[in-house]
Design a protein around this motif. Structure first.
Motif, PDB file in Angstrom:
ATOM      1  N   ALA A  91      18.562  34.383  69.951  1.00 52.15           N
ATOM      2  CA  ALA A  91      19.491  34.239  71.083  1.00 52.15           C
ATOM      3  C   ALA A  91      20.537  35.356  71.066  1.00 52.15           C
ATOM      4  O   ALA A  91      20.832  35.961  72.101  1.00 52.15           O
ATOM      5  N   MET A  92      21.070  35.646  69.884  1.00 59.59           N
ATOM      6  CA  MET A  92      22.067  36.710  69.765  1.00 59.59           C
ATOM      7  C   MET A  92      21.430  38.068  70.078  1.00 59.59           C
ATOM      8  O   MET A  92      22.069  38.923  70.699  1.00 59.59           O
ATOM      9  N   MET A  93      20.183  38.247  69.659  1.00 57.00           N
ATOM     10  CA  MET A  93      19.496  39.504  69.951  1.00 57.00           C
ATOM     11  C   MET A  93      19.267  39.661  71.462  1.00 57.00           C
ATOM     12  O   MET A  93      19.394  40.753  72.001  1.00 57.00           O
ATOM     13  N   LEU A  94      18.964  38.581  72.141  1.00 55.98           N
ATOM     14  CA  LEU A  94      18.785  38.631  73.590  1.00 55.98           C
ATOM     15  C   LEU A  94      20.100  39.006  74.274  1.00 55.98           C
ATOM     16  O   LEU A  94      20.137  39.877  75.144  1.00 55.98           O
ATOM     17  N   ILE A  95      21.178  38.363  73.865  1.00 53.72           N
ATOM     18  CA  ILE A  95      22.496  38.681  74.429  1.00 53.72           C
ATOM     19  C   ILE A  95      22.859  40.139  74.147  1.00 53.72           C
ATOM     20  O   ILE A  95      23.317  40.863  75.032  1.00 53.72           O
ATOM     21  N   ALA A  96      22.638  40.568  72.906  1.00 54.40           N
ATOM     22  CA  ALA A  96      22.947  41.958  72.541  1.00 54.40           C
ATOM     23  C   ALA A  96      22.113  42.931  73.365  1.00 54.40           C
ATOM     24  O   ALA A  96      22.622  43.952  73.843  1.00 54.40           O
ATOM     25  N   GLY A  97      20.835  42.625  73.548  1.00 49.30           N
ATOM     26  CA  GLY A  97      19.968  43.492  74.341  1.00 49.30           C
ATOM     27  C   GLY A  97      20.423  43.595  75.785  1.00 49.30           C
ATOM     28  O   GLY A  97      20.415  44.680  76.384  1.00 49.30           O
ATOM     29  N   LEU A  98      20.839  42.479  76.355  1.00 43.16           N
ATOM     30  CA  LEU A  98      21.340  42.497  77.730  1.00 43.16           C
ATOM     31  C   LEU A  98      22.635  43.301  77.840  1.00 43.16           C
ATOM     32  O   LEU A  98      22.831  44.048  78.803  1.00 43.16           O
ATOM     33  N   LEU A  99      23.510  43.168  76.850  1.00 42.56           N
ATOM     34  CA  LEU A  99      24.750  43.945  76.857  1.00 42.56           C
ATOM     35  C   LEU A  99      24.480  45.443  76.702  1.00 42.56           C
ATOM     36  O   LEU A  99      25.121  46.270  77.350  1.00 42.56           O
ATOM     37  N   VAL A 100      23.513  45.790  75.859  1.00 43.23           N
ATOM     38  CA  VAL A 100      23.138  47.194  75.710  1.00 43.23           C
ATOM     39  C   VAL A 100      22.579  47.719  77.033  1.00 43.23           C
ATOM     40  O   VAL A 100      22.911  48.824  77.467  1.00 43.23           O
ATOM     41  N   GLY A 101      21.739  46.932  77.673  1.00 42.76           N
ATOM     42  CA  GLY A 101      21.192  47.339  78.976  1.00 42.76           C
ATOM     43  C   GLY A 101      22.284  47.541  80.006  1.00 42.76           C
ATOM     44  O   GLY A 101      22.268  48.518  80.767  1.00 42.76           O
ATOM     45  N   LEU A 102      23.267  46.650  80.031  1.00 38.16           N
ATOM     46  CA  LEU A 102      24.401  46.792  80.943  1.00 38.16           C
ATOM     47  C   LEU A 102      25.188  48.059  80.612  1.00 38.16           C
ATOM     48  O   LEU A 102      25.558  48.830  81.502  1.00 38.16           O
ATOM     49  N   GLY A 103      25.409  48.295  79.339  1.00 40.63           N
ATOM     50  CA  GLY A 103      26.145  49.483  78.915  1.00 40.63           C
ATOM     51  C   GLY A 103      25.433  50.778  79.263  1.00 40.63           C
ATOM     52  O   GLY A 103      26.067  51.751  79.685  1.00 40.63           O
ATOM     53  N   THR A 104      24.117  50.802  79.113  1.00 42.51           N
ATOM     54  CA  THR A 104      23.389  52.026  79.450  1.00 42.51           C
ATOM     55  C   THR A 104      23.418  52.282  80.951  1.00 42.51           C
ATOM     56  O   THR A 104      23.430  53.428  81.382  1.00 42.51           O
ATOM     57  N   GLY A 105      23.447  51.208  81.719  1.00 40.58           N
ATOM     58  CA  GLY A 105      23.574  51.388  83.168  1.00 40.58           C
ATOM     59  C   GLY A 105      24.947  51.927  83.543  1.00 40.58           C
ATOM     60  O   GLY A 105      25.068  52.855  84.348  1.00 40.58           O
ATOM     61  N   LEU A 106      25.995  51.369  82.934  1.00 46.83           N
ATOM     62  CA  LEU A 106      27.353  51.835  83.211  1.00 46.83           C
ATOM     63  C   LEU A 106      27.592  53.249  82.682  1.00 46.83           C
ATOM     64  O   LEU A 106      28.311  54.034  83.295  1.00 46.83           O
ATOM     65  N   GLY A 107      26.975  53.568  81.548  1.00 41.93           N
ATOM     66  CA  GLY A 107      27.174  54.874  80.924  1.00 41.93           C
ATOM     67  C   GLY A 107      26.190  55.930  81.395  1.00 41.93           C
ATOM     68  O   GLY A 107      26.209  57.052  80.901  1.00 41.93           O
ATOM     69  N   SER A 108      25.326  55.550  82.319  1.00 37.31           N
ATOM     70  CA  SER A 108      24.303  56.474  82.835  1.00 37.31           C
ATOM     71  C   SER A 108      23.467  57.081  81.721  1.00 37.31           C
ATOM     72  O   SER A 108      23.167  58.271  81.734  1.00 37.31           O
ATOM     73  N   GLY A 109      23.094  56.270  80.756  1.00 35.19           N
ATOM     74  CA  GLY A 109      22.233  56.752  79.684  1.00 35.19           C
ATOM     75  C   GLY A 109      22.474  56.013  78.387  1.00 35.19           C
ATOM     76  O   GLY A 109      23.359  55.181  78.286  1.00 35.19           O
ATOM     77  N   CYS A 110      21.657  56.350  77.413  1.00 34.93           N
ATOM     78  CA  CYS A 110      21.705  55.659  76.129  1.00 34.93           C
ATOM     79  C   CYS A 110      21.843  56.665  74.993  1.00 34.93           C
ATOM     80  O   CYS A 110      21.952  57.863  75.223  1.00 34.93           O
ATOM     81  N   THR A 111      21.820  56.159  73.780  1.00 34.42           N
ATOM     82  CA  THR A 111      22.002  57.040  72.629  1.00 34.42           C
ATOM     83  C   THR A 111      20.863  58.036  72.476  1.00 34.42           C
ATOM     84  O   THR A 111      21.080  59.142  71.987  1.00 34.42           O
TER      85      THR A 111
END
Length: 152
Positions: A91-111
């Motif tokens: 459950a925590m991994m799912l939440i973390a994954g969704l937050l990472v996805g939101l962050g990559t959308g806001l940041g226009s990219g990922c690490t």
């Protein structure tokens, strides 16, 4: 850090760099995982086959570790497991994954897009984004370990 962990990290870094170089050299594309996955899920057209191959290549790693019995990808709390559930649970991994996805959308990219490919191209935008990623990660670890008292 033990020697084997260092070698595994170095090998992983070489493979990531090789994949990014091959993708840029062969297709002229940046190996940004969030953009590749987003394009695979939401775009139509000729870019889907290489995107699917790239994503399958990434997610096949844990399966290969299980099949070969190598203890290179242990993400579980059980030292006897090859690949298992993370300590914080699905459950925590799912939440973390969704937050990472939101962050990559806001940041226009990922690490991978900014930190690996963008820094290699000396992109000022990627340098700024990577600095933000690192600072937020440091703040998150500090808050979770020292303020909230967790071990993760």
């Amino acid at each position: 850090m033990e020697t084997m962990s260092g070698l595994q990290g170095a090998l992983g870094g070489v493979l990531i760099g090789l994949a990014a170089t091959l993708l840029m050299g062969s297709l002229g594309r940046i190996a940004g995982i969030s953009g590749i996955l987003s394009g695979l899920l939401f775009e139509r057209g000729g870019n889907r086959p290489w995107r699917l191959a790239f994503v399958l290549g990434i997610v096949s790693g844990p399966g290969l570790l299980i099949l070969t019995g190598l203890d290179w990808g242990n993400v579980s709390g059980d030292s006897g497991a090859v690949v298992g559930l993370p300590e914080s649970g699905p459950a925590m991994m799912l939440i973390a994954g969704l937050l990472v996805g939101l962050g990559t959308g806001l940041g226009s990219g990922c690490t991978s897009g900014h930190g690996v490919c963008g820094l290699a191209r000396l992109s000022p935008r990627s340098m700024a984004a990577t600095l933000v990623f690192v600072l937020v990660a440091m703040l998150t670890v500090y808050l979770s370990r020292h303020v909230l008292g967790g071990s993760v």
